[in-house]
Design an enzyme around this catalytic site. Structure first.
Site, PDB file in Angstrom:
ATOM      1  N   ALA A 138      27.818  26.995  13.601  1.00  0.00           N
ATOM      2  CA  ALA A 138      28.814  28.071  13.558  1.00  0.00           C
ATOM      3  C   ALA A 138      29.127  28.769  14.880  1.00  0.00           C
ATOM      4  CB  ALA A 138      28.394  29.109  12.527  1.00  0.00           C
ATOM      5  N   PRO A 140      30.391  29.663  18.630  1.00  0.00           N
ATOM      6  CA  PRO A 140      30.333  31.125  18.742  1.00  0.00           C
ATOM      7  C   PRO A 140      30.930  31.895  17.559  1.00  0.00           C
ATOM      8  CG  PRO A 140      32.103  30.266  20.116  1.00  0.00           C
ATOM      9  CD  PRO A 140      31.397  29.067  19.541  1.00  0.00           C
ATOM     10  N   GLY A 141      31.505  31.207  16.585  1.00  0.00           N
ATOM     11  CA  GLY A 141      31.899  31.918  15.371  1.00  0.00           C
ATOM     12  C   GLY A 141      33.395  31.977  15.106  1.00  0.00           C
ATOM     13  N   GLY A 142      34.176  31.264  15.899  1.00  0.00           N
ATOM     14  CA  GLY A 142      35.634  31.300  15.717  1.00  0.00           C
ATOM     15  C   GLY A 142      36.042  30.877  14.315  1.00  0.00           C
ATOM     16  N   LYS A 143      35.434  29.799  13.824  1.00  0.00           N
ATOM     17  CA  LYS A 143      35.851  29.305  12.506  1.00  0.00           C
ATOM     18  C   LYS A 143      35.258  30.164  11.392  1.00  0.00           C
ATOM     19  CE  LYS A 143      36.703  24.772  14.385  1.00  0.00           C
ATOM     20  NZ  LYS A 143      36.057  25.021  15.692  1.00  0.00           N
ATOM     21  N   GLU A 160      23.394  28.404  13.111  1.00  0.00           N
ATOM     22  CA  GLU A 160      23.486  27.873  14.482  1.00  0.00           C
ATOM     23  C   GLU A 160      22.070  27.633  14.994  1.00  0.00           C
ATOM     24  OE1 GLU A 160      25.784  26.873  16.888  1.00  0.00           O
ATOM     25  OE2 GLU A 160      23.971  26.563  18.088  1.00  0.00           O
ATOM     26  N   ASP A 209      31.382  21.623  11.755  1.00  0.00           N
ATOM     27  CA  ASP A 209      32.122  21.596  13.024  1.00  0.00           C
ATOM     28  C   ASP A 209      31.102  21.128  14.062  1.00  0.00           C
ATOM     29  OD1 ASP A 209      34.337  22.054  14.719  1.00  0.00           O
ATOM     30  OD2 ASP A 209      33.529  24.004  15.293  1.00  0.00           O
ATOM     31  N   CYS A 263      35.924  18.280  18.545  1.00  0.00           N
ATOM     32  CA  CYS A 263      37.010  18.502  19.517  1.00  0.00           C
ATOM     33  C   CYS A 263      37.035  17.379  20.544  1.00  0.00           C
ATOM     34  CB  CYS A 263      36.904  19.879  20.154  1.00  0.00           C
ATOM     35  SG  CYS A 263      35.351  20.176  20.971  1.00  0.00           S
TER      36      CYS A 263
END
Ligand code: SAM
Length: 332
Positions: A138, A140-143, A160, A209, A263
């Site tokens: 998770a 840095p937490g954007g999603k 994380e 992710d 990504c």
């Protein structure tokens, strides 16, 4: 060799030739003609774009006015019927970065800057109110923040493995999510590969992710040693990604679904990993996400010839989002 140069008083990134040569060989084969224009975007940071995801828990009419004045428009206007009106992400065609918001103790942030393609895994997951959700990797937490703009989960478990990044994740959550919603969020520091055994059949939705070769940043590796090491470690990523997916499947309730995202453009970390899962796990089925891809195709460029359960966003000038691979699976 890459070094950061001081030009016109600004730090300017330089391309790492070792990484570029490696990508050139692999992606010219995997992407064919599309690679040349993708390479032009990835190697030219001054054409990079940033999306602005608004925080519905700290709404600001003034911010929205400023964005309109600066030429920003909503990224997903009415394209996805299940998206609540409170989900607002602004983009514009011209490159450049809106200033980041500084952390202020006791004050929620109004927006999160991100690559617009990072929202596609979250949108594909289609979290509904009350569902139990696991964000396996998770930080840095954007999603995680984006998920909470879409719905109010029953339980939200953000995990994380890395110590430092886990603290970063906690800080992101504290900066965006108010009381009492924040109490629904559990942050853990587990090895994602073990969560399936620790929390079997507990979640309706899981986001994987995954750690991957980050093409965009690897092209600007700081030196030849760092780039060489990354390219060696790259070979081990598909095995880690496969194990994370296996764990995510165990953690899902029957009938639940997961989204896998990376990504990178690399087929070895994308379709190949998903195909291996589909071939080795008899309780998993692919889920068609082609309707979603069609609904957002005005703002994103996708690689052609993908299967219906997957998509790959290719950065293009004026739509410099991605690289982002997304695949969706359902547990039977
Ligand atoms: N989802 C994040 C976001 O949107 O801000 C980005 C996640 S990043 C692509 C992948 C993360 O996985 C990294 O923070 C990395 O430290 C973490 N990671 C690596 N190995 C892991 C493991 N075995 N279990 C859980 N997380 C892991």
């Amino acid at each position: 060799i890459t070094l950061e140069n001081k030009t016109k008083g600004k730090l300017q990134k330089q391309i790492c030739q070792v990484a570029l040569d490696h990508f050139e060989k692999q992606y010219a084969t995997e992407l064919g003609e599309a690679w040349a224009s993708v390479r032009d975007v990835l190697t030219y940071p001054s054409c990079w774009q940033y999306a602005i995801l608004l925080n519905k828990f700290s709404p600001s009419a003034e911010l929205e006015n400023t964005l309109h004045v600066k030429g920003y428009h909503p990224a997903f206007p009415g394209s996805l019927p299940y998206l609540p009106a409170s989900f607002k992400c602004y983009i514009r065609r011209t490159p450049g970065r809106f200033p980041a918001q500084k952390h202020q103790a006791g004050k929620l942030k109004e927006y999160y800057l991100l690559n617009a393609a990072s929202l596609l895994p979250v949108l594909a997951l289609e979290v509904k109110d009350g569902e139990d959700v696991l964000d396996l990797c998770a930080a840095p937490g954007g999603k995680s923040v984006a998920t909470l703009q879409c719905a109010y989960p029953g339980q939200f478990h953000c995990n994380e493995y890395d110590d430092l990044r886990s603290r970063w994740l906690k800080q992101t959550i504290e900066s965006f999510i108010p009381d009492p919603l924040i109490n629904l969020i559990m942050v853990s520091k587990l090895d994602g590969r073990q969560i399936g055994d620790l929390k079997p059949e507990l979640y309706d939705k899981v986001l994987v992710d995954a750690p991957c070769s980050n093409d965009r940043s690897w092209l600007f590796s700081s030196d030849i040693q760092q780039a060489t090491l990354r390219l060696i470690q790259r070979k081990e990523l598909p095995s880690l990604q496969f194990q994370l997916l296996r764990s995510a499947i165990k953690a899902l309730r029957p009938g639940g679904s997961l989204v896998y995202s990376t990504c990178t453009l690399s087929k070895a970390e994308n379709s190949n990993v998903i195909n291996l899962i589909l071939n080795s796990c008899s309780n998993v089925m692919p889920v068609d996400i082609s309707e979603m891809a069609k609904a957002v195709s005005q703002e994103f460029t996708f690689l052609g010839g993908m299967q219906q359960h997957e998509l790959l966003v290719l950065p293009e000038k004026g739509r410099a989002w991605g690289p982002m691979y997304v695949a969706k699976l359902k547990k039977m």
